[in-house]
Design a protein around this motif. Structure first.
Motif, PDB file in Angstrom:
ATOM      1  N   LEU A  84       0.811  -1.209   0.000  1.00  0.00           N
ATOM      2  CA  LEU A  84       0.000   0.000   0.000  1.00  0.00           C
ATOM      3  C   LEU A  84       0.852   1.269   0.000  1.00  0.00           C
ATOM      4  N   THR A  85       2.002   1.198   0.653  1.00  0.00           N
ATOM      5  CA  THR A  85       2.834   2.396   0.821  1.00  0.00           C
ATOM      6  C   THR A  85       3.854   2.588  -0.306  1.00  0.00           C
ATOM      7  N   LEU A  86       3.882   1.697  -1.295  1.00  0.00           N
ATOM      8  CA  LEU A  86       4.889   1.809  -2.356  1.00  0.00           C
ATOM      9  C   LEU A  86       4.846   3.154  -3.093  1.00  0.00           C
ATOM     10  N   LYS A  97      -8.520   4.115   1.962  1.00  0.00           N
ATOM     11  CA  LYS A  97      -8.708   2.722   2.405  1.00  0.00           C
ATOM     12  C   LYS A  97      -9.535   2.639   3.692  1.00  0.00           C
ATOM     13  N   ARG A  98     -10.257   3.691   3.994  1.00  0.00           N
ATOM     14  CA  ARG A  98     -10.986   3.768   5.260  1.00  0.00           C
ATOM     15  C   ARG A  98     -11.986   2.619   5.427  1.00  0.00           C
ATOM     16  N   ASP A  99     -12.711   2.290   4.370  1.00  0.00           N
ATOM     17  CA  ASP A  99     -13.709   1.215   4.448  1.00  0.00           C
ATOM     18  C   ASP A  99     -13.064  -0.136   4.727  1.00  0.00           C
ATOM     19  N   LEU A 113       6.262   3.093   8.311  1.00  0.00           N
ATOM     20  CA  LEU A 113       6.935   2.856   7.034  1.00  0.00           C
ATOM     21  C   LEU A 113       7.093   4.159   6.249  1.00  0.00           C
ATOM     22  N   ASN A 114       6.025   4.932   6.196  1.00  0.00           N
ATOM     23  CA  ASN A 114       6.081   6.194   5.460  1.00  0.00           C
ATOM     24  C   ASN A 114       7.133   7.134   6.039  1.00  0.00           C
ATOM     25  N   GLN A 115       7.195   7.227   7.357  1.00  0.00           N
ATOM     26  CA  GLN A 115       8.211   8.099   7.954  1.00  0.00           C
ATOM     27  C   GLN A 115       9.612   7.556   7.714  1.00  0.00           C
ATOM     28  N   SER A 116       9.766   6.242   7.740  1.00  0.00           N
ATOM     29  CA  SER A 116      11.084   5.652   7.503  1.00  0.00           C
ATOM     30  C   SER A 116      11.571   5.950   6.086  1.00  0.00           C
TER      31      SER A 116
END
Length: 226
Positions: free
Chosen positions: A10-12, A115-117, A137-140
């Motif tokens: 998801l974070t790619l 992606k809330r649902d 992950l995003n902060q890293s």
């Protein structure tokens, strides 16, 4: 339902953006005599993308603590609304919610909203940990990018002048995305007029803070017209 192993996937998209933009920040910070420790500390504690670019400029210009605080506070004021919009979800999370609130960047908030649902199908414990890992992950990615940028600037002797334009490009992209979400021509033209006024009549070191403060004031005063 979102599984733990799918969080990285998801974070790619954010990885691609944060490593490159974080690298630009690291180069800019190193070019203005920030140490590696200061670069990492900024990405760990401040972690605010555009605000970190502004922070480098303010520190390099010798700005005082109060000016730095007010400018960064106004610049990141929108993050309060991110937390408010997710408040119902956050109340149900465990102790990890404190870090999640801290790490709600524009991109992380957009991903969580999209992606809330799917996250809603998880129980509170599962949701807390999976959102936590997504945020971490995003902060890293940003931290890794800022370190790489610092090392590039110190290790590869080429001309990095102009890298600060990454900040201008960032704001152009953010403005475009926000205009797509809310195509209000009055707000867009008003913002342009404020920026042009500041460009010609406000000292460069105060221009950014002036634009943000005057824009927020204008929205409060003229909200019924826009």
């Amino acid at each position: 339902m979102i599984k733990q192993k799918n969080i990285f996937i998801l974070t790619l998209p954010i990885l691609m953006g944060y490593v490159s933009l974080g690298t630009a920040f690291g180069i800019l910070a190193a070019s203005n005599d920030f140490t590696l420790f200061e670069v990492i500390l900024s990405s760990v504690i401040v972690y605010a993308g555009a605000a970190q670019f502004v922070l480098v400029g303010l520190v390099a210009a010798g700005a005082g603590f109060l000016e730095v605080f007010i400018t960064l506070f106004i610049l990141n004021f929108r993050h309060f609304f991110y937390t408010l919009s997710l408040l119902t979800d956050l109340k149900k999370m465990n102790f990890l919610k404190h870090y999640i609130m801290f790490s709600l960047t524009d991109e992380t908030f957009a991903l969580l909203s999209a992606k809330r649902d799917e996250f809603a199908k998880l129980n509170p414990a599962q949701k807390s940990w999976r959102v936590f890992w997504l945020c971490l992950l995003n902060q890293s990615y940003w931290i890794v990018g800022s370190i790489l940028g610092f090392l590039f600037q110190k290790g590869i002797k080429i001309d990095y002048s102009g890298v600060e334009f990454a900040l201008n490009a960032l704001f152009v992209v953010l403005a475009y995305e926000l205009f797509k979400q809310n195509p209000n021509v009055k707000i867009f033209l008003g913002s342009c007029l404020i920026a042009l006024f500041a460009l010609f009549f406000i000292d460069k070191s105060y221009m950014f803070a002036f634009c943000l403060a005057f824009a927020i004031f204008g929205l409060f005063i003229g909200r019924k017209y826009v």
